[in-house]
Motif scaffolding. Structure first.
Motif, mmCIF file in Angstrom:
data_model
loop_
_atom_site.group_PDB
_atom_site.id
_atom_site.type_symbol
_atom_site.label_atom_id
_atom_site.label_comp_id
_atom_site.label_asym_id
_atom_site.label_seq_id
_atom_site.Cartn_x
_atom_site.Cartn_y
_atom_site.Cartn_z
ATOM 1 N N ASP A 1 0.829 -1.195 0.000
ATOM 2 C CA ASP A 1 0.000 0.000 0.000
ATOM 3 C C ASP A 1 0.866 1.249 0.000
ATOM 4 O O ASP A 1 1.892 1.303 0.643
ATOM 5 C CB ASP A 1 -0.876 0.045 1.251
ATOM 6 C CG ASP A 1 -2.153 -0.748 1.068
ATOM 7 O OD1 ASP A 1 -2.900 -0.892 2.042
ATOM 8 O OD2 ASP A 1 -2.378 -1.219 -0.050
ATOM 9 N N VAL A 2 0.425 2.247 -0.758
ATOM 10 C CA VAL A 2 1.122 3.523 -0.761
ATOM 11 C C VAL A 2 0.968 4.196 0.588
ATOM 12 O O VAL A 2 -0.102 4.171 1.182
ATOM 13 C CB VAL A 2 0.536 4.450 -1.843
ATOM 14 C CG1 VAL A 2 1.189 5.827 -1.788
ATOM 15 C CG2 VAL A 2 0.685 3.838 -3.205
ATOM 16 N N LYS A 3 2.056 4.750 1.062
ATOM 17 C CA LYS A 3 1.961 5.482 2.309
ATOM 18 C C LYS A 3 2.504 6.894 2.107
ATOM 19 O O LYS A 3 3.634 7.081 1.642
ATOM 20 C CB LYS A 3 2.743 4.778 3.402
ATOM 21 C CG LYS A 3 2.381 5.268 4.788
ATOM 22 C CD LYS A 3 2.915 4.335 5.852
ATOM 23 C CE LYS A 3 2.484 4.799 7.233
ATOM 24 N NZ LYS A 3 3.059 3.974 8.286
ATOM 25 N N VAL A 4 1.680 7.866 2.454
ATOM 26 C CA VAL A 4 2.080 9.263 2.424
ATOM 27 C C VAL A 4 1.963 9.772 3.849
ATOM 28 O O VAL A 4 0.883 9.708 4.446
ATOM 29 C CB VAL A 4 1.182 10.090 1.479
ATOM 30 C CG1 VAL A 4 1.648 11.540 1.462
ATOM 31 C CG2 VAL A 4 1.211 9.506 0.070
ATOM 32 N N THR A 5 3.072 10.253 4.379
ATOM 33 C CA THR A 5 3.053 10.737 5.755
ATOM 34 C C THR A 5 3.372 12.232 5.785
ATOM 35 O O THR A 5 4.102 12.744 4.935
ATOM 36 C CB THR A 5 4.071 9.978 6.622
ATOM 37 O OG1 THR A 5 5.376 10.110 6.039
ATOM 38 C CG2 THR A 5 3.727 8.504 6.708
ATOM 39 N N GLN A 6 2.800 12.894 6.764
ATOM 40 C CA GLN A 6 3.052 14.308 6.974
ATOM 41 C C GLN A 6 3.616 14.493 8.371
ATOM 42 O O GLN A 6 3.228 13.779 9.297
ATOM 43 C CB GLN A 6 1.753 15.109 6.768
ATOM 44 C CG GLN A 6 1.277 15.041 5.336
ATOM 45 C CD GLN A 6 0.044 15.883 5.061
ATOM 46 O OE1 GLN A 6 -0.898 15.407 4.458
ATOM 47 N NE2 GLN A 6 0.057 17.135 5.476
ATOM 48 N N SER A 7 4.505 15.456 8.491
ATOM 49 C CA SER A 7 5.324 15.552 9.707
ATOM 50 C C SER A 7 4.515 15.840 10.963
ATOM 51 O O SER A 7 4.881 15.387 12.048
ATOM 52 C CB SER A 7 6.397 16.628 9.521
ATOM 53 O OG SER A 7 5.822 17.826 9.033
ATOM 54 N N CYS A 91 -1.030 16.816 1.632
ATOM 55 C CA CYS A 91 -0.024 16.430 0.660
ATOM 56 C C CYS A 91 -0.531 15.209 -0.095
ATOM 57 O O CYS A 91 -1.265 14.378 0.470
ATOM 58 C CB CYS A 91 1.272 16.112 1.392
ATOM 59 S SG CYS A 91 2.583 15.447 0.360
ATOM 60 N N ALA A 92 -0.153 15.083 -1.357
ATOM 61 C CA ALA A 92 -0.558 13.931 -2.150
ATOM 62 C C ALA A 92 0.564 13.583 -3.130
ATOM 63 O O ALA A 92 1.444 14.399 -3.406
ATOM 64 C CB ALA A 92 -1.853 14.219 -2.907
ATOM 65 N N TYR A 104 -2.721 9.847 -3.989
ATOM 66 C CA TYR A 104 -2.694 9.255 -2.665
ATOM 67 C C TYR A 104 -2.373 10.358 -1.666
ATOM 68 O O TYR A 104 -1.374 11.052 -1.817
ATOM 69 C CB TYR A 104 -1.642 8.141 -2.598
ATOM 70 C CG TYR A 104 -1.947 6.999 -3.528
ATOM 71 C CD1 TYR A 104 -1.525 7.025 -4.853
ATOM 72 C CD2 TYR A 104 -2.682 5.898 -3.091
ATOM 73 C CE1 TYR A 104 -1.816 5.992 -5.720
ATOM 74 C CE2 TYR A 104 -2.971 4.850 -3.946
ATOM 75 C CZ TYR A 104 -2.543 4.899 -5.251
ATOM 76 O OH TYR A 104 -2.836 3.865 -6.097
ATOM 77 N N PHE A 105 -3.222 10.471 -0.674
ATOM 78 C CA PHE A 105 -3.124 11.594 0.243
ATOM 79 C C PHE A 105 -2.542 11.205 1.603
ATOM 80 O O PHE A 105 -2.756 10.091 2.092
ATOM 81 C CB PHE A 105 -4.523 12.199 0.482
ATOM 82 C CG PHE A 105 -4.991 13.062 -0.646
ATOM 83 C CD1 PHE A 105 -5.571 12.513 -1.768
ATOM 84 C CD2 PHE A 105 -4.831 14.443 -0.586
ATOM 85 C CE1 PHE A 105 -5.991 13.306 -2.825
ATOM 86 C CE2 PHE A 105 -5.255 15.250 -1.634
ATOM 87 C CZ PHE A 105 -5.826 14.684 -2.748
ATOM 88 N N GLY A 106 -1.846 12.160 2.196
ATOM 89 C CA GLY A 106 -1.453 12.035 3.581
ATOM 90 C C GLY A 106 -2.613 12.382 4.496
ATOM 91 O O GLY A 106 -3.670 12.809 4.024
ATOM 92 N N PRO A 107 -2.440 12.253 5.812
ATOM 93 C CA PRO A 107 -3.524 12.478 6.767
ATOM 94 C C PRO A 107 -3.855 13.946 6.998
ATOM 95 O O PRO A 107 -4.884 14.267 7.583
ATOM 96 C CB PRO A 107 -3.002 11.841 8.054
ATOM 97 C CG PRO A 107 -1.515 11.915 7.933
ATOM 98 C CD PRO A 107 -1.215 11.751 6.466
#
Lengths: 114, 112
Positions: A1-7, A91-92, A104-107
């Motif tokens: 699964d793609v994972k996009v994380t934001q700080s 972010c995406a 794909y988006f971050g939270p």
């Protein structure tokens, strides 16, 4: 699964501060995007990047800059935060495709500027 | 102005009912996508329909696209409380970087 994380999920800053929002994706995607989301306005594109060190202005770039030194990381910078930059920042990422590709988006990071 | 405009802005239904929301856009597109956002979270992709397609299904979701009217609809059948979320349409106009243009969203509340 793609994972996009934001700080950060939540951030409180003061007017005039320099703010860094960081986004990291783990799927080797070429394209990365920064949006802000405000009630009733949907998502508005701030900047996007289609390659390392490449960036393009979106619809509302004023007051923001970005940095993409590595493929997996895309940073949004508020040079001097103002109260009207209080918002949800998303972010995406995606891969480029002539037929279109989903993003794909971050939270999200909810930023409050006091 | 926004490319995609959703209608209605908000929708309240009982569990088990169907939910329908519409999206209108202004320019020609490569594809149209629907996303869901749970409260305070990022968006999750639901379904993509290409400009040469008229209807697409995915589980309890049904999407239609009418390019002559520049409109799309999303139908959620047999809704559940977990479907409570905001739903956004987004259009891919074939611009550089596969940029998407999002509408303002439809807030859906499914009451148990």
């Amino acid at each position: 699964d793609v994972k996009v994380t934001q700080s950060s999920r939540y951030l409180v800053k003061r007017t005039g501060e320099k703010v860094f929002l960081e986004c990291v994706q783990d799927m080797d995607h070429e394209n990365m995007f920064w949006y802000r989301q405000d009630p009733g306005l949907g998502l508005r594109l701030i900047y996007f990047s289609y390659d390392v060190k490449m960036k393009e202005k979106g619809d509302i770039p004023e007051g923001y800059s970005v940095s993409r030194e590595k493929k997996e990381r895309f940073s949004l910078i508020l040079e001097s935060a103002s109260t009207n930059q209080t918002s949800m920042y998303l972010c995406a990422s995606n891969i480029p495709s002539g037929g279109g590709e989903t993003q794909y988006f971050g939270p999200g990071t909810r930023l409050l500027v006091l | 102005s926004q490319q995609g405009e959703e209608d209605p802005q908000a929708l309240s239904i009982q569990e088990g009912e169907n939910a329908t929301m519409n999206c209108s856009y202004k320019t020609s597109i490569n594809n149209l996508q629907w996303y869901r956002q749970n409260s305070g979270r990022g968006l999750v992709h639901l379904i993509l329909i290409r400009s040469n397609e008229r209807e697409k299904h995915s589980g309890r979701l049904r999407v239609t696209l009418d390019t002559s009217k520049k409109s799309s609809s999303l139908l959620i059948t047999a809704s559940r409380a977990a479907d409570t979320a905001s739903y956004f349409c987004a259009t891919d106009e074939g611009a550089a970087g596969n940029k998407l243009t999002f509408g303002g969203g439809t807030r859906v509340l499914v009451k148990p």
